[in-house]
Design a protein around this motif. Structure first.
Motif, short mmCIF file in Angstrom:
data_model
loop_
_atom_site.label_atom_id
_atom_site.label_comp_id
_atom_site.label_asym_id
_atom_site.label_seq_id
_atom_site.Cartn_x
_atom_site.Cartn_y
_atom_site.Cartn_z
N ASP A 1 20.53 -29.86 -57.88
CA ASP A 1 20.47 -30.91 -58.89
C ASP A 1 21.49 -30.70 -60.01
OD1 ASP A 1 18.29 -32.23 -57.62
OD2 ASP A 1 16.91 -30.76 -58.49
N ASP A 2 22.43 -29.79 -59.80
CA ASP A 2 23.43 -29.48 -60.81
C ASP A 2 24.67 -30.33 -60.58
OD1 ASP A 2 24.21 -26.89 -62.80
OD2 ASP A 2 25.90 -27.92 -61.85
N PRO A 3 24.99 -31.27 -61.47
CA PRO A 3 26.10 -32.19 -61.23
C PRO A 3 27.47 -31.51 -61.23
CG PRO A 3 25.29 -32.44 -63.47
CD PRO A 3 24.33 -31.54 -62.77
N TYR A 4 27.61 -30.40 -61.93
CA TYR A 4 28.89 -29.69 -62.01
C TYR A 4 29.17 -28.97 -60.69
CZ TYR A 4 27.61 -30.68 -66.80
OH TYR A 4 27.20 -31.33 -67.93
N TYR A 5 28.18 -28.30 -60.18
CA TYR A 5 28.30 -27.64 -58.88
C TYR A 5 28.54 -28.68 -57.79
CZ TYR A 5 26.95 -24.84 -54.78
OH TYR A 5 26.93 -24.21 -53.55
N GLN A 6 27.74 -29.73 -57.80
CA GLN A 6 27.81 -30.72 -56.73
C GLN A 6 29.13 -31.49 -56.73
OE1 GLN A 6 25.86 -31.00 -54.20
NE2 GLN A 6 24.41 -29.47 -54.94
N ALA A 7 29.73 -31.70 -57.91
CA ALA A 7 31.02 -32.38 -57.98
C ALA A 7 32.08 -31.60 -57.21
CB ALA A 7 31.44 -32.56 -59.43
N ARG A 8 32.02 -30.27 -57.30
CA ARG A 8 32.96 -29.43 -56.58
C ARG A 8 32.60 -29.35 -55.10
NH1 ARG A 8 32.02 -26.81 -61.62
NH2 ARG A 8 33.96 -26.59 -62.84
N ARG A 9 31.33 -29.23 -54.85
CA ARG A 9 30.87 -29.05 -53.46
C ARG A 9 31.19 -30.28 -52.60
NH1 ARG A 9 30.19 -28.00 -49.11
NH2 ARG A 9 28.46 -26.98 -48.04
N GLN A 10 31.01 -31.46 -53.15
CA GLN A 10 31.21 -32.68 -52.37
C GLN A 10 32.67 -32.93 -52.04
OE1 GLN A 10 29.24 -35.65 -54.76
NE2 GLN A 10 27.24 -34.65 -54.53
N GLN A 11 33.57 -32.34 -52.79
CA GLN A 11 35.00 -32.53 -52.55
C GLN A 11 35.60 -31.43 -51.67
OE1 GLN A 11 35.66 -35.70 -53.17
NE2 GLN A 11 37.46 -35.31 -54.42
N THR A 12 34.75 -30.60 -51.10
CA THR A 12 35.22 -29.43 -50.37
C THR A 12 34.85 -29.50 -48.89
OG1 THR A 12 34.95 -28.09 -52.37
CG2 THR A 12 35.21 -26.91 -50.29
N LEU A 13 35.84 -29.30 -48.06
CA LEU A 13 35.64 -29.17 -46.62
C LEU A 13 35.62 -27.68 -46.29
CD1 LEU A 13 35.78 -30.89 -43.81
CD2 LEU A 13 38.11 -29.95 -43.72
N LEU A 14 34.56 -27.22 -45.62
CA LEU A 14 34.42 -25.81 -45.28
C LEU A 14 34.78 -25.60 -43.82
CD1 LEU A 14 31.07 -24.96 -47.11
CD2 LEU A 14 33.39 -24.32 -47.82
N VAL A 15 35.82 -24.79 -43.59
CA VAL A 15 36.26 -24.46 -42.24
C VAL A 15 35.88 -23.01 -41.97
CG1 VAL A 15 38.19 -24.39 -40.62
CG2 VAL A 15 38.19 -26.06 -42.50
N GLY A 16 34.82 -22.81 -41.20
CA GLY A 16 34.32 -21.48 -40.92
C GLY A 16 35.02 -20.85 -39.73
N ILE A 17 34.91 -19.54 -39.63
CA ILE A 17 35.49 -18.81 -38.50
C ILE A 17 34.54 -17.70 -38.08
CG2 ILE A 17 36.81 -17.20 -39.95
CD1 ILE A 17 39.08 -17.49 -37.81
N ASP A 18 34.30 -17.59 -36.77
CA ASP A 18 33.44 -16.54 -36.25
C ASP A 18 34.13 -15.19 -36.37
OD1 ASP A 18 31.52 -18.39 -35.53
OD2 ASP A 18 32.17 -18.52 -33.44
N CYS A 19 33.38 -14.16 -36.73
CA CYS A 19 33.93 -12.81 -36.81
C CYS A 19 33.97 -12.19 -35.41
CB CYS A 19 33.09 -11.94 -37.73
SG CYS A 19 33.23 -12.36 -39.48
N ASN A 20 35.06 -11.47 -35.13
CA ASN A 20 35.20 -10.85 -33.82
C ASN A 20 34.89 -9.36 -33.84
OD1 ASN A 20 37.40 -9.92 -35.20
ND2 ASN A 20 38.94 -10.87 -33.88
N SER A 21 34.53 -8.82 -35.01
CA SER A 21 34.10 -7.43 -35.13
C SER A 21 33.41 -7.27 -36.49
CB SER A 21 35.27 -6.46 -34.98
OG SER A 21 36.22 -6.66 -36.01
N PRO A 22 32.62 -6.20 -36.66
CA PRO A 22 31.90 -6.01 -37.92
C PRO A 22 32.81 -5.60 -39.07
CG PRO A 22 30.90 -4.77 -36.11
CD PRO A 22 32.25 -5.21 -35.65
#
Length: 356
Positions: free
Chosen positions: A110-131
């Motif tokens: 419910d935080d508008p400052y956090y959400q303003a940044r979050r909504q404009q962000t595309l997250l591209v994840g990557i699987d780890c291949n080792s610990p």
């Protein structure tokens, strides 16, 4: 879940495509070899990823700003100061940090400052291949592979497949599996020519995960100590012993990707006769963090603050709200703590004292 899966022959083709629409951030090494998240100025800069390239500073600041103006007051009217964020893609985020962002999404829902940044962000994840060296994400259900609920796009490299009995493996080696996990992710791929992935590739990805998990060291003391904390069986003397080594430097809370404590202060400008309220990161390890106006302080003692910190990271009390513990197994607190009371040191000591 309406996932779409594709074959990606070259990871740079995806980055170049995203650069047309987004400011792309990726892990970058400076001249001293220090890794950090920086905006990518050119498409020829190959992204860094993998366990040796996990930055010490997480992505938390991208959404929960370390110091920001939240509203102003001119003597008559309060005016919110909303951040202006251009569309951005964060490229190559590992599972632990994505899990932490999901945790923060709940805290700041419910935080508008956090959400303003979050909504404009595309997250591209990557699987780890080792610990990672200090990582234990698999113990915390936070990795080593990306959860589809935590990213818009997911990349998984098949070049490390070993001893698999699944057919069509040879066609997978050297290629990337690209998963569009959300509508935002699918929309970001518009205009990029891709071939659908074979039906057995999710199974190959699962085999990769099993291979990586098998490489982790024995972190069973994490689970044992978590049970002890939740049973309230850690002796008060042990918290005192550990707290003596705390320098109250706030390194652990600043680097922890799920810590969300903050404070605020007012800044007065005599020329404009306007007061600006700013929000800044705070730390539960500071002596005055919980001090009340009456001067009563429920966490005046360092032992109380140490106990509370680890209770917040591993207590079942927060599972109904967040669906998980507040630790994602990144090991950053262990890396930064000058007093050697990061997560491994603390959980090993609890296990040693209470189980032997």
């Amino acid at each position: 879940m309406n996932e779409q899966r594709f074959i990606l022959d070259n990871i740079m083709s995806l980055k170049r495509h995203l650069l047309k629409r987004f400011d792309v951030y990726q892990i970058t090494a400076d001249r001293q070899g220090e890794k950090s998240w920086q905006v990518s100025e050119a498409d020829e800069v190959l992204p860094l990823f993998g366990p040796k390239n996990l930055p010490l500073v997480s992505l938390k600041r991208f959404f929960f700003a370390e110091n920001e103006a939240i509203y102003s007051f001119n003597g008559n009217t309060f005016s919110p100061i909303k951040p202006k964020i251009e569309p951005r893609a964060i490229f190559g985020v590992q599972a632990c940090d994505l899990t932490a962002i999901s945790y923060q999404d709940t805290f700041f829902k419910d935080d508008p400052y956090y959400q303003a940044r979050r909504q404009q962000t595309l997250l591209v994840g990557i699987d780890c291949n080792s610990p990672c060296e200090k990582g234990f994400c698999h113990e915390m259900n936070a990795g080593p592979h990306v959860d589809s609920a935590h990213a818009d796009l997911i990349l998984s490299q098949f070049s490390d497949l070993q001893n698999t009995a699944v057919s069509s493996t040879e066609t997978a080696k050297g290629a990337w599996l690209l998963i569009a996990a959300t509508e935002k992710g699918r929309d970001s791929l518009q205009g990029l020519v891709l071939q659908n992935a074979p039906e057995n590739w999710p199974e190959l990805r699962q085999q990769l995960k099993q291979q990586v998990v098998a490489k982790f060291a024995d972190f069973s003391y994490i689970k044992s100590s978590t049970e002890i904390i939740n049973k309230g069986q850690v002796p008060a003397k042990l918290w005192e012993e550990l707290s003596v080594r705390c320098l109250a430097c706030s390194g652990c809370t600043n680097l922890c990707p799920t810590c969300s404590c903050y404070s605020s202060y007012e800044q007065y400008d005599s020329e404009s006769n306007q007061t600006t309220t700013r929000r800044i990161w705070d730390s539960c390890q500071f002596e005055g963090f919980q001090r009340e106006a009456s001067n009563h302080n429920p966490s005046q003692l360092a032992a109380q603050r140490t106990e509370r910190f680890w209770f917040h990271k591993f207590s079942n009390a927060y599972l109904p709200e967040f669906g998980r513990y507040g630790c994602v197994g990144c090991g950053r607190c262990e890396q930064t703590c000058a007093g050697s009371i990061g997560v491994h040191s603390v959980m090993k000591r609890i296990n040693q004292v209470c189980c032997n």
